[in-house]
Design a protein around this motif. Sequence first.
Motif, PDB file in Angstrom:
ATOM      1  N   TYR A   1      -1.497  -2.391 -16.278  1.00 24.62           N
ATOM      2  CA  TYR A   1      -1.435  -2.025 -14.970  1.00 24.62           C
ATOM      3  C   TYR A   1      -1.759  -3.072 -13.945  1.00 24.62           C
ATOM      4  O   TYR A   1      -0.977  -3.314 -12.877  1.00 24.62           O
ATOM      5  N   THR A   2      -2.724  -3.617 -14.207  1.00 26.96           N
ATOM      6  CA  THR A   2      -3.117  -4.783 -13.121  1.00 26.96           C
ATOM      7  C   THR A   2      -2.351  -6.104 -13.236  1.00 26.96           C
ATOM      8  O   THR A   2      -2.237  -6.812 -12.478  1.00 26.96           O
ATOM      9  N   VAL A   3      -1.715  -6.216 -14.240  1.00 26.14           N
ATOM     10  CA  VAL A   3      -1.059  -7.408 -14.747  1.00 26.14           C
ATOM     11  C   VAL A   3       0.450  -7.200 -13.715  1.00 26.14           C
ATOM     12  O   VAL A   3       0.989  -7.860 -12.699  1.00 26.14           O
ATOM     13  N   ILE A   4       0.936  -5.966 -13.870  1.00 25.08           N
ATOM     14  CA  ILE A   4       2.335  -5.525 -13.320  1.00 25.08           C
ATOM     15  C   ILE A   4       2.027  -5.152 -11.705  1.00 25.08           C
ATOM     16  O   ILE A   4       2.859  -5.938 -10.900  1.00 25.08           O
ATOM     17  N   MET A   5       1.017  -4.471 -11.491  1.00 25.76           N
ATOM     18  CA  MET A   5       0.858  -4.042 -10.091  1.00 25.76           C
ATOM     19  C   MET A   5       0.042  -5.078  -9.375  1.00 25.76           C
ATOM     20  O   MET A   5      -0.824  -4.861  -8.793  1.00 25.76           O
ATOM     21  N   HIS A   6       0.496  -6.274  -9.429  1.00 28.30           N
ATOM     22  CA  HIS A   6      -0.252  -7.386  -8.564  1.00 28.30           C
ATOM     23  C   HIS A   6      -0.070  -7.229  -7.231  1.00 28.30           C
ATOM     24  O   HIS A   6       0.812  -6.662  -6.688  1.00 28.30           O
ATOM     25  N   PRO A   7      -1.104  -7.788  -6.406  1.00 31.96           N
ATOM     26  CA  PRO A   7      -1.073  -7.673  -5.165  1.00 31.96           C
ATOM     27  C   PRO A   7      -0.091  -8.173  -4.371  1.00 31.96           C
ATOM     28  O   PRO A   7       0.625  -7.513  -3.319  1.00 31.96           O
ATOM     29  N   ARG A   8       0.536  -9.166  -4.861  1.00 22.84           N
ATOM     30  CA  ARG A   8       1.920  -9.725  -4.269  1.00 22.84           C
ATOM     31  C   ARG A   8       3.021  -8.886  -4.485  1.00 22.84           C
ATOM     32  O   ARG A   8       3.782  -8.887  -3.342  1.00 22.84           O
ATOM     33  N   LEU A   9       3.098  -8.359  -5.576  1.00 20.97           N
ATOM     34  CA  LEU A   9       4.138  -7.247  -5.998  1.00 20.97           C
ATOM     35  C   LEU A   9       4.134  -6.122  -5.221  1.00 20.97           C
ATOM     36  O   LEU A   9       5.235  -5.629  -4.347  1.00 20.97           O
ATOM     37  N   CYS A  10       2.917  -5.828  -4.947  1.00 19.59           N
ATOM     38  CA  CYS A  10       2.780  -4.577  -3.906  1.00 19.59           C
ATOM     39  C   CYS A  10       3.019  -4.729  -2.740  1.00 19.59           C
ATOM     40  O   CYS A  10       3.729  -4.083  -1.993  1.00 19.59           O
ATOM     41  N   ALA A  11       2.667  -5.908  -2.055  1.00 18.47           N
ATOM     42  CA  ALA A  11       3.099  -6.184  -0.591  1.00 18.47           C
ATOM     43  C   ALA A  11       4.555  -6.447  -0.441  1.00 18.47           C
ATOM     44  O   ALA A  11       5.133  -6.105   0.555  1.00 18.47           O
ATOM     45  N   LEU A  12       4.976  -7.051  -1.556  1.00 16.92           N
ATOM     46  CA  LEU A  12       6.692  -7.209  -1.400  1.00 16.92           C
ATOM     47  C   LEU A  12       7.153  -5.741  -1.416  1.00 16.92           C
ATOM     48  O   LEU A  12       8.202  -5.745  -0.728  1.00 16.92           O
ATOM     49  N   MET A  13       6.989  -4.963  -2.441  1.00 15.55           N
ATOM     50  CA  MET A  13       7.378  -3.626  -2.639  1.00 15.55           C
ATOM     51  C   MET A  13       7.252  -2.890  -1.086  1.00 15.55           C
ATOM     52  O   MET A  13       8.074  -2.055  -0.597  1.00 15.55           O
ATOM     53  N   ALA A  14       6.196  -2.975  -0.505  1.00 16.80           N
ATOM     54  CA  ALA A  14       5.932  -2.287   0.619  1.00 16.80           C
ATOM     55  C   ALA A  14       6.739  -2.958   1.783  1.00 16.80           C
ATOM     56  O   ALA A  14       7.374  -2.250   2.575  1.00 16.80           O
ATOM     57  N   SER A  15       6.789  -4.266   1.743  1.00 16.67           N
ATOM     58  CA  SER A  15       7.731  -4.861   3.016  1.00 16.67           C
ATOM     59  C   SER A  15       8.999  -4.592   2.756  1.00 16.67           C
ATOM     60  O   SER A  15       9.588  -4.279   3.595  1.00 16.67           O
ATOM     61  N   ALA A  16       9.550  -4.521   1.637  1.00 18.68           N
ATOM     62  CA  ALA A  16      10.955  -4.007   1.087  1.00 18.68           C
ATOM     63  C   ALA A  16      11.183  -2.677   1.394  1.00 18.68           C
ATOM     64  O   ALA A  16      12.151  -2.355   2.047  1.00 18.68           O
TER      65      ALA A  16
END
Length: 312
Positions: free
Chosen positions: A132-147
């Motif tokens: 979980y912590t590897v996949i849901m990295h803060p950068r990926l979370c920010a990218l998905m929210a921005s998208a």
Amino acid sequence: MEQKNGSSLTGFVLLAFSDRPQLELVLFVVLLIFYIFALLGNTTIIALSHLDPHLHTPMYFFLSNLSFLDLCYTTSIVPQLLVNLRGTDKSISFAGCVVQLFISLGLGGTECVLLGVMAFDRYVAVCRPLYYTVIMHPRLCALMASASWFIGFANSLLQTLLIFLLPICGRNKLDHFFCEVPAFLKLACIDTSMIQSEMFFLGVFILLIPVTSIMFSYCQIVRAILRIKSAAGQRKAFGTCGSHLTVVTLFYGTAIYAYLQPSNNYSQDQGKFIALFYTIVTPMVNPLIYTLRNKDVKGAMRKVLWKDYDSR
């Protein structure tokens, strides 16, 4: 009658509930109370997500985004409605109508995509907990929210342009309490079947694709939960996803009803009350669903309140 597009008008009249004057005062009081609770509830979720370090996780990052969306969405519509209900002037300027339609569509579309992103987050948490912590990295979370924000407002821009290019023959009375797509389609003095097909395609993209991803995620989640042997583990996994699934059901149920049915089956009075549900009731109920069913949020609230009490 001379054909004019929306941009040639100086403004619109929002008829709202003017045909039911006895209902307006009751609605004003009820909606004002609901709006205050929506503001308080969503502001609380956002504040707790930032103040409590235990809530600095992907799940609460997306939840605070959702609360901010609900806060902005209801504020883009309800204050205008409250003024409409208590005043004699029920007009809105052309620019104000464009802005309201663009913002409400953009925020609604963003929420559609964001709820799909949140389902993916729950899928990873339940089905891939070790990663979980590897996949849901803060950068990926920010990218998905921005998208989510980009897709929502790109869709809104397309729909707003399509709507305000329609010739409406000088008619400026919108049989609704805010500037919304189905009400605008009824003003057009041309055959709108082509526009409706284009809007339906955009609606399918922004509504049904996230719904499909949510259904896929929850199918995998249910399969993973059924493989858990302990009843306590199953209850914990269901509790993790229950709040999100309840919000998804409320939001998508009303949105699909409002936007993906043929206009000839669309009762305007019925549509107004459905719109009241997803513009004010759902944003008010969402924080309650998350706080009442979520031990982390309730714990954070107790800690923050206790800290404030001790500081006195």
